[in-house]
Design a protein around this motif. Structure first.
Motif, PDB file in Angstrom:
ATOM      1  N   ARG A  43     -29.103  60.928   1.933  1.00  0.00           N
ATOM      2  CA  ARG A  43     -27.929  60.169   2.359  1.00  0.00           C
ATOM      3  C   ARG A  43     -27.498  59.147   1.315  1.00  0.00           C
ATOM      4  NH1 ARG A  43     -30.505  58.930   8.222  1.00  0.00           N
ATOM      5  NH2 ARG A  43     -30.491  61.056   9.008  1.00  0.00           N
ATOM      6  N   GLU A 202     -24.556  61.900   7.884  1.00  0.00           N
ATOM      7  CA  GLU A 202     -24.471  62.797   6.739  1.00  0.00           C
ATOM      8  C   GLU A 202     -24.463  61.983   5.440  1.00  0.00           C
ATOM      9  OE1 GLU A 202     -24.592  65.994   6.951  1.00  0.00           O
ATOM     10  OE2 GLU A 202     -24.403  66.165   9.144  1.00  0.00           O
ATOM     11  N   PRO A 203     -24.809  62.611   4.318  1.00  0.00           N
ATOM     12  CA  PRO A 203     -24.700  61.907   3.037  1.00  0.00           C
ATOM     13  C   PRO A 203     -23.288  61.377   2.839  1.00  0.00           C
ATOM     14  CG  PRO A 203     -25.906  63.959   2.765  1.00  0.00           C
ATOM     15  CD  PRO A 203     -25.365  63.965   4.169  1.00  0.00           C
TER      16      PRO A 203
END
Length: 223
Positions: A43, A202-203
């Protein structure tokens, strides 16, 4: 930015090439970055690279080695222990001639003995609890109900896969006990602004956070 390699010592006395990202122009100030662990590392990968880009523009070299068993490492995570991560980061610092170190989140548990800062440090037990919680949600969606206590007991005795990372029992038990060095200066998230990217599903990236963290480091290095 270029990928490079460095010689990582193995417990049997051998060496293995590991990868690192580098902004390396041979300048006097050289920051080794010990990345966040496991899914938090994914992340925060973009933030790490963007901080390195900004340090480069400020005339500061930076190097981010892979922890053995993660990212592009050829070593299996199942064979790794925390002591090897500490040894590896010390070896990377020596190989690259680092003058300073930045630990990020769980990476703060493995920063070598150089002048350093810890960005949002976290205890090993907290990292594992977060990953266990995600495992419980995934199991529930698959129709399997398991308690955190049951998963923890299994992890301590048999090992467990969390967020796609296979942790052997010894590694799990050791990480549970690790805490960042309280004597190291801390960069709290409040100084960076916004919410920590490790909290996002999410990243992601945040240019303003990268600006703020790189500015703090550049100012500290020139003090």
């Amino acid at each position: 930015m270029t990928p490079t390699t460095w010689p990582c010592p193995l417990p049997d006395g051998g060496m293995e090439k590991e990868y690192a990202l580098a902004f390396d122009r041979g300048r006097a100030q050289r920051v080794l970055i010990v990345p966040a662990l496991f899914d938090e590392g994914n992340r925060m990968r973009r933030l790490t690279v963007e901080v390195m880009r900004r340090l480069d523009r400020a005339g500061i070299d930076s190097l981010a080695p892979d922890l053995p068993g993660t990212n592009e490492s050829v070593l299996a995570l199942e064979s790794i222990g925390p002591a090897q991560w500490r040894t590896a980061m010390a070896a990377a610092a020596a190989h690259f001639g680092a003058t300073h170190v930045l630990g990020i989140r769980g990476g703060c548990l493995f920063t070598p003995s150089l002048p350093k800062w810890h960005y949002a440090p976290v205890k090993g037990a907290q990292i594992l609890r977060s990953m266990l919680r995600a495992r419980m949600f995934a199991d529930r969606e698959a129709g399997r109900e398991q308690t955190r206590e049951a998963l923890t007991d299994m992890a301590r005795t048999e090992g467990i896969t969390l967020a796609g990372y296979p942790l052997n029992a010894a590694l799990f038990r050791e990480i549970e006990t690790l805490e960042p060095d309280p004597s190291v200066p801390i960069i709290e998230q409040e100084r960076i602004g916004g919410s920590g990217l490790w909290l996002r599903a999410e990243p992601d990236e945040d240019a303003s956070q990268a600006d703020a963290l790189a500015a703090l480091l550049s100012e500290a290095l020139r003090a």
